[in-house]
Design an enzyme around this catalytic site. Structure first.
Site, mmCIF file in Angstrom:
data_model
loop_
_atom_site.group_PDB
_atom_site.id
_atom_site.type_symbol
_atom_site.label_atom_id
_atom_site.label_comp_id
_atom_site.label_asym_id
_atom_site.label_seq_id
_atom_site.Cartn_x
_atom_site.Cartn_y
_atom_site.Cartn_z
ATOM 1 N N CYS D 13 0.833 -1.189 0.000
ATOM 2 C CA CYS D 13 0.000 0.000 0.000
ATOM 3 C C CYS D 13 0.871 1.243 0.000
ATOM 4 O O CYS D 13 2.091 1.174 0.113
ATOM 5 C CB CYS D 13 -0.879 0.057 1.247
ATOM 6 S SG CYS D 13 -2.034 -1.310 1.381
ATOM 7 N N GLY D 41 -0.557 0.889 -5.083
ATOM 8 C CA GLY D 41 -1.875 0.325 -4.798
ATOM 9 C C GLY D 41 -2.890 0.776 -5.802
ATOM 10 O O GLY D 41 -3.148 1.968 -5.935
ATOM 11 N N ASN D 118 0.313 0.718 5.799
ATOM 12 C CA ASN D 118 1.036 -0.097 4.825
ATOM 13 C C ASN D 118 1.828 -1.150 5.589
ATOM 14 O O ASN D 118 2.529 -0.813 6.541
ATOM 15 C CB ASN D 118 1.975 0.797 3.999
ATOM 16 C CG ASN D 118 2.914 0.012 3.075
ATOM 17 O OD1 ASN D 118 4.022 0.442 2.811
ATOM 18 N ND2 ASN D 118 2.476 -1.150 2.586
ATOM 19 N N GLY D 119 1.687 -2.410 5.185
ATOM 20 C CA GLY D 119 2.466 -3.450 5.854
ATOM 21 C C GLY D 119 1.612 -4.369 6.700
ATOM 22 O O GLY D 119 0.391 -4.384 6.582
ATOM 23 N N TYR D 260 12.154 -3.742 -7.179
ATOM 24 C CA TYR D 260 10.986 -3.672 -8.039
ATOM 25 C C TYR D 260 9.901 -2.686 -7.627
ATOM 26 O O TYR D 260 9.326 -2.025 -8.474
ATOM 27 C CB TYR D 260 10.356 -5.064 -8.135
ATOM 28 C CG TYR D 260 8.964 -5.079 -8.674
ATOM 29 C CD1 TYR D 260 8.724 -4.822 -10.032
ATOM 30 C CD2 TYR D 260 7.865 -5.309 -7.854
ATOM 31 C CE1 TYR D 260 7.432 -4.817 -10.537
ATOM 32 C CE2 TYR D 260 6.575 -5.313 -8.362
ATOM 33 C CZ TYR D 260 6.357 -5.068 -9.695
ATOM 34 O OH TYR D 260 5.100 -5.054 -10.193
HETATM 35 N N1 ADP Z 1 4.962 -8.521 -5.668
HETATM 36 C C1 ADP Z 1 4.729 -8.357 -6.976
HETATM 37 N N2 ADP Z 1 3.487 -7.983 -7.380
HETATM 38 C C2 ADP Z 1 3.224 -7.819 -8.677
HETATM 39 N N3 ADP Z 1 4.118 -7.980 -9.638
HETATM 40 C C3 ADP Z 1 5.371 -8.348 -9.302
HETATM 41 C C4 ADP Z 1 5.717 -8.560 -7.966
HETATM 42 N N4 ADP Z 1 6.980 -8.911 -7.925
HETATM 43 C C5 ADP Z 1 7.419 -8.929 -9.186
HETATM 44 N N5 ADP Z 1 6.453 -8.572 -10.014
HETATM 45 C C6 ADP Z 1 6.512 -8.515 -11.445
HETATM 46 O O1 ADP Z 1 6.159 -9.782 -11.903
HETATM 47 C C7 ADP Z 1 7.038 -10.186 -12.929
HETATM 48 C C8 ADP Z 1 7.463 -11.626 -12.674
HETATM 49 O O2 ADP Z 1 7.175 -12.407 -13.820
HETATM 50 P P1 ADP Z 1 7.060 -13.989 -13.791
HETATM 51 O O3 ADP Z 1 8.066 -14.541 -12.898
HETATM 52 O O4 ADP Z 1 7.032 -14.493 -15.151
HETATM 53 O O5 ADP Z 1 5.684 -14.212 -13.037
HETATM 54 P P2 ADP Z 1 4.243 -14.558 -13.527
HETATM 55 O O6 ADP Z 1 4.337 -15.928 -14.074
HETATM 56 O O7 ADP Z 1 3.444 -14.455 -12.303
HETATM 57 O O8 ADP Z 1 3.820 -13.521 -14.518
HETATM 58 C C9 ADP Z 1 8.166 -9.246 -12.913
HETATM 59 O O9 ADP Z 1 8.260 -8.644 -14.159
HETATM 60 C C10 ADP Z 1 7.840 -8.171 -11.925
HETATM 61 O O10 ADP Z 1 7.788 -6.915 -12.577
HETATM 62 MG MG MG Z 2 7.870 -6.474 -14.601
#
Ligand code: ADP
Ligand code: MG
Ligand code: ADP
Ligand code: ADP
Ligand code: ADP
Ligand code: SF4
Ligand code: SF4
Ligand code: SF4
Ligand code: SF4
Ligand code: MG
Ligand code: MG
Ligand code: MG
Lengths: 472, 472, 472, 472
Positions: D13, D41, D118-119, D260
């Site tokens: 969040c 969010g 948040n958290g 990320y």
């Molecule tokens: N906590 C998260 N919530 C949403 N997206 C995330 C999160 N962590 C990483 N990502 C994104 O998800 C992607 C991971 O891709 P991938 O491993 O192929 O997963 P999926 O199969 O779920 O799409 C990354 O590009 C990153 O930007």
């Molecule tokens: Mg990504």
């Protein structure tokens, strides 16, 4: 049949037009006026206004109160607005007919034209075919576009002349308001099947409307009905009402307006609707008396006739059916059982019928299913007998002049005797008012075609209609 | 005063509860039932269902038909659903009270609890203060949260015991349905001010509802009224109705339910509403006769009394006012003139009053402005005289038991004599039914506090209320 | 000027058409395809499908994802659907242009026709006047209705012949897909100003689209570009692609498609867009070198040219501007200050520019206000110098072929020298790519009219346009 | 599990708080600020404002731009507004969680309190059980209500003291803003897992926010990060920032914020996010070099690391994947095939990869399905080899501090070796950055629990969690 055919050829509507000698809130007047005509059409609403230069249009599917949000009304605010037309549209079809809402506006050799239309042309298809072969294109399957194309073809004539010419070509039952940037016109078919009245604003302006019920709301006075076959307009020079009797009048206004469709506070062609309904009930009591304890209307449309029946018979009037004012568009699972529920959602028996012999009065029977459910409901609530009395004859034929009386095969009276209907709805007795009874009660020459199949304003060429469904 | 205070302390509502011995479409039953109670609350609606394990809630601002879209109903479909409660909420305030819609659901020491509430506690503020000082937090300013916190505090008691304990602490006029995952309870204040009835489903299940009008829709049979001060619940073991008379009954049900609020097809505490309204009109005719030609109701709520007045007086009943069924939430510029328009949008005089001496019958006068406009409308339509007859006494005091009779200073009768009101509304004569007249017509002990200031179920401590507005 | 004139005469769009030898989910294919063309038009979207008999249309204002709800897609499900067309529409005007969304469908002497249109006719007004005087009516002010009326007039010719005839009459830059119940056609103006490509479905069907980017999504293979002046259609007999070179080709495709408009993964007329953008950047680096520490693109459209600039100059590429992907239609009070905010809502400087001499690369400058705000943002974030490099020449003239380059008076380069623009945007230096540079980078003959005023496909008659605004 | 349990215990969040010494447009500032935090969010947004007396709240499901319509912002306009808090909420669950949107507002012994959170607390369930047994009720299953109840229980303490006391009781990773009618507070867990920064308005007021990216938009200057375990507030007397180090700081901020989650233009705990991402890519190039022709990021989150990889390896950076900015909530039939489509709707290969050996750089792998589809897409577009490089270690454990890393069984790395993942996604080679690599790149002590299972801020009691699912 494709989407464009979903456009039902027969539909009831309300039309309106306002012309003012000086700038006024035309959109506001039309908005109020449409609200008073809401019973004539619940599917779509639209308003066009002009200040003599700019033309603004807002229309959409929905009730007047849904279409005309504050934002939409604001868009129609033209500083110098002096004229406009409005429309409410009735339709039983479920499809998305957004693009068919009215008024229809086009650019033509005569500049911008806007038109609002109630009723139907019986020869629309013939004329449409002729125009198509001359290269015209149509965006809807409605009659209105045919009328406007016809007017536009007479590019050498003035708008009044071109409209008069078009009136001569199109047959049927209709009332129309029409405008360009400066001029407001209105006209009615030669039989005056659909109603159209003239009112006068306090500032000397004019109002044309389907029913006079709009006048009290907008501060206008009733002037007179538009005559069958008459074309009226407001002179842009003098601001006065001009008139031309384009077609020989042969008045047979629609009986159904007095029986059911018009508002009970309206007066059409000199005949008061509420009074006519009471007389319909009185005639019915005379024609079809019965021994009973209480007269109960199917609310709201059966109230007038029930009061009349009570008066003529001396049987006390009472409110035996509560009507849930919120019964509208509730979502119910579309099962068989659910359809039975719909009547229960709308109506419920009060204690007035318990242990009583009930005369149940309604204006008409279409498919008979609703009537049957009401009879059962009254019996379940303890009514000893239920005698159904209908203040109109059995509906046996389609209407080609703008009222949706349902497809012929759905009309129970088209295929069943009165006795069969009585058995079907489970009533102890059933009687319909006779055609002479209707005439006596209304008191003037009327169209009764949906009851007797005699179409005073003509009827469509069946062959052509079949062809049209196959589509060129 | 902040947003949370916008929560009006007094509001009318409808409550509902369903318990079935076997899985049924509980949400569907509640949906239909709420639809039948729609007149008791148009601002919000909500349903909670449970299958004994899972609990699902959907609620929102709007009419039942707006809140319960097919999508929302689908979300409430629990395979093994066996119980649930529902609520419709009335409110005159314009603000966004979405988060105050009911049922209210909480997690507590007793698991999940859901509650639906009609009416008010007169000592809610005192108890709220006590709970706050013990560390409780409240998300609304409503009484319902107070009740549920009170029950939760008795963490050592069973749900039935804790509820009975809470009933003893809270004073006022109220009807409540309450559930956890397995058990459905319902109870009514010691005076039975607000109605609550018991019905039985065909499968042996039970229904608790504000009015019996829900039963025909869902296939239930009326069993009896919940008694004042009684707590009822369905035993999860036997599936039978259990009852405890928690408080000494001192029945004074709200007279206004029969005068105006309840549906005319309801029977409350053994007294039929439609019949009571006719008797109210008859008493009125006896107490306040007048020479006249026609008796005209203000539709729809004045119809029953008008029929009674007509019967007792012998003056013919007629429909002198057309009611536009679409008069709802149309947007009109909020000017003075516009407010006058609202009545014209809703009502219009028919020919029934032309040249007549009219007895205009309505159920009550609140501010008097509507009545004044109707009188003028009738006169403009040609009525020679207008005699206003009201089937209840002048409203002079606020209701503390859940009906919004408007703020005291808006009550015209709180500050004006009958003669002053008559002059204000422009009637040729005006009469209200007397308190004894009301009692005779209804025929049982009733609360009449808004007419006479005698509050049978107590009244809030004024000092505390003032403090509350300042907010701790 | 009235509402109908709000219809902007110049607008970028995307068109699509699908024809299958056997029933497939045509609506589904068009839906996916429009999604891939979304960048070509965000204001409205529409789909028409047919099974050879029935024709269904759904269109509305909004993004593809907003218009095509599950309900709307369900309405387009025709069991035997075999062909259809789609459209996305771009418009900068704020008005309600719902009724102008495309495809446009009409009934004509040739049955139902549906058309989707990208680009503009320069002689539309002349032809419109002619048609009006012949009695035609128009419901919009758009070019599309002119085209369809023209085709309908040739009522004696086949659809292919009539379309070829219409192609000969209308001048300008455009790509169009057109269908009746059975046949799918597509054509491109003689200069091939707007792109149009042919793809083949796995089942042997055909796809016509503005850009080949739709093919991977719907399992189609790129076949070739439609040639300038070519009319193509799928034979209803053989199911094979037919072609007629109606007009002498004089290829000058729009340079702006490679500079900015087309998707970077597209290849148009044999030239890869991403590669062209990199070459535009390389040319720019050669023409306008500068000593600097980092090359920063204005995301996303400046990325390709920035990579090219970095490669040719050897200055490292970095991401100096974060782009908020949610920067869309947030409501901000429309104050002066607020407009400044819009750029800050969309872009923010990263640490990559701190203490650096920055080369800021973008594709074009229209009004210059955005560029100015970005330069300031970079300086506030610590950039020591900001050298703006634009991968196209200054835009000085309007586009008459379907791209909205803004009104002439808003084009900063139409009235200011490069040095004046540099001063206005506060850059340390500013350079635009030269016309020869653009030609070298793209590597083929192109339209550059908005840069140099030389209109390869003609330009509208100014006098007529003025007349049109006054409206007949 | 019932609806209330749908409330996901772990969610990312963004929080915000504004305090001004004089009346300002607090709602406007919060609105802009939330917009800048939108990436934290997308499911719900809310704002609470106060002028010291009145408190107004607006919150709903949706993006900031959807929730805050002009009407809603108007409702938040309080003439003398001086403080407020805001919240954006992330959630992957599809259910209707409208009633769980934040800020949460309650009335308590301390007056009205509003909280944005948040958290997560790792011992929330224990404390919840204790409060329940003391008679508390909860309307959600979220941690936030636990915190607010805890504060309300200390009814004898001041708000600052009560908050400090609550901070000592709750363990986990969280950042919170909290207000009553006059005072704004903010605090951070002892490990500083979730970010929280302090800014200063030009008028001397204060801003607390999850990331400093809100400051440029609202004209604030960055002051400093809130320290782990610190409680800060603005003195209502002096208007100055007050602070109390409630808990011993043990800084281990979440590594994922730099990898990320945070915006690339943010600086958290003194470490620049964009620069850190470039260093992550550089470390990755050093740890896992490969012979290749081009470095391609998965846009947008892989861009920073790809630039770093390109710099450290000398392999040219290029844009090999076009990202469709409209790829959002398009309705696609939920078939297997369709899920494959989703990646194609969002990403498309450009010509940059044709014939090339590609290094594909992304920030993380969760389930691996997206990565697999991208690898295939690149190969279909002509890439000769695809070497996947991930700028973080394999995710093997759940996060208990507010980031949804998906359920353990969905984490491909929890159950597969790197070689298995490589085979699954079809890459020619695959490498993840090592934990030491992450630490070196970020350059400070960090939480890496989702990579190595070592939870610096504790972890929930598994037994209790199981009990909770069964629900008391
Ligand atoms: N906590 C998260 N919530 C949403 N997206 C995330 C999160 N962590 C990483 N990502 C994104 O998800 C992607 C991971 O891709 P991938 O491993 O192929 O997963 P999926 O199969 O779920 O799409 C990354 O590009 C990153 O930007
Ligand atoms: Mg990504
Ligand atoms: N043209 C019409 N359009 C809509 N309703 C009509 C029309 N004509 C009559 N009605 C109403 O329909 C009712 C007829 O009921 P009934 O014959 O039981 O038909 P149904 O079975 O279709 O409900 C009447 O009460 C009347 O008010
Ligand atoms: N508690 C109530 N809530 C809403 N409407 C009520 C209530 N009590 C009575 N009414 C309706 O209000 C009308 C009273 O009209 P009137 O006294 O003219 O008041 P007003 O000036 O507020 O319109 C009655 O017709 C009755 O149906
Ligand atoms: N025809 C167009 N329609 C919409 N956007 C365009 C068009 N041509 C260029 N652009 C975009 O507009 C931007 C031009 O920015 P700038 O010159 O600062 O103009 P403005 O002041 O209008 O924002 C470019 O980044 C480009 O991506
Ligand atoms: S056919 Fe019937 S409904 Fe139609 S105009 Fe004649 S009387 Fe009226
Ligand atoms: S005060 Fe009036 S409205 Fe309230 S409960 Fe008593 S009678 Fe009913
Ligand atoms: S004028 Fe410019 S935008 Fe228009 S077609 Fe020519 S190059 Fe393209
Ligand atoms: S477990 Fe992972 S996502 Fe959660 S706080 Fe630690 S590093 Fe961040
Ligand atoms: Mg009826
Ligand atoms: Mg009333
Ligand atoms: Mg750009």
């Amino acid at each position: 049949m494709d989407e464009f055919n979903l456009d039902k050829p027969r539909e009831e509507c309300g039309v309106l037009g306002v012309w003012s000698p000086e700038p006024v809130d035309v959109a506001g007047l039309l908005h109020l006026g449409l609200f008073a005509l809401q019973h004539r059409g619940q599917e779509a609403a639209g308003i066009v206004v002009s200040d003599g230069k700019e033309v603004r249009l807002e229309k959409d599917l929905g009730l007047v109160s849904q279409v005309f949000t504050p934002e939409r009304l604001a868009k129609l605010q033209l500083e110098g607005a002096r004229l406009g037309i409005g429309h409410v549209r009735y339709s039983t079809t479920g499809s998305n007919l957004r693009f068919n809402a009215q008024p229809l506006t086009v650019r033509s050799s005569k500049g911008i034209l806007a038109i609002a239309h109630n009723g139907n042309f019986v020869n629309a298809l013939e004329i449409r075919q002729r125009l198509l072969s001359e290269g015209a294109v149509f965006q809807t399957t409605g009659d209105t576009e045919v009328m406007i194309n016809l007017i536009a073809r007479y590019s050498q004539l003035s708008l009044v002349e071109a409209t008069a010419r078009a009136m001569r070509e199109l047959k049927g039952g209709f009332s129309i308001t029409l405008m360009n940037r400066q001029t407001l016109l209105a006209f009615r078919d030669a039989n005056g099947v659909r109603p159209l009245v003239i009112g006068r604003l306090e500032n000397g302006g004019y109002v044309f409307a389907s029913e006079p019920v709009v006048f009290p709301l907008i501060g206008a006075q009733f002037v007179r009905d538009v005559r069958p076959g008459e074309l009226v307009w407001v002179s842009t020079e003098t601001g006065e009402l001009e008139s031309r009797q384009v077609l020989e009048p042969a008045p047979t206004p629609c009986a159904f307006e007095w029986i059911y469709f018009a508002r009970s506070d309206a007066t059409l062609d000199g005949i008061d609707v509420h009074a006519a309904r009471i007389r319909l009930g009185e005639e019915l009591a005379r024609e079809a008396p019965v021994e009973a304890d209480v007269v109960v209307p199917v609310p709201d449309s059966g109230i007038g006739a029930a009061i009349g029946y009570s008066r003529a018979s001396g049987i006390p009037f009472d409110y035996g059916l509560y009507k849930n004012p919120y019964a509208g568009r509730t979502f119910i699972q579309p099962t068989q059982e659910a359809r039975a529920l719909k009547v229960k959602l709308k109506l419920a028996a009060t204690s007035a019928v318990r242990g009583k012999r009930v005369v149940l009065v309604d204006d008409s029977i279409v498919r008979g299913t609703t009537s049957g459910r009401i009879v059962r409901m009254l019996k379940e609530a303890g009514a000893r007998e239920v005698h159904v009395r209908i203040s109109s004859p059995p509906i046996r034929y389609p209407c080609y002049y703008g009222i949706d009386t349902a497809a012929r095969k759905q009309l129970i009276a088209a295929t069943h005797s009165v006795e069969e209907i009585r058995a079907y709805i489970g009533a102890d007795s059933l009687a319909f008012l006779s055609e002479p009874g209707v005439k006596r009660a209304i008191g003037g020459p009327v169209c009764l075609a949906c009851f007797n199949g005699l179409y005073p304003a003509g009827q469509p060429d069946g062959e052509l209609e079949k062809l049209a469904l196959e589509d060129t």
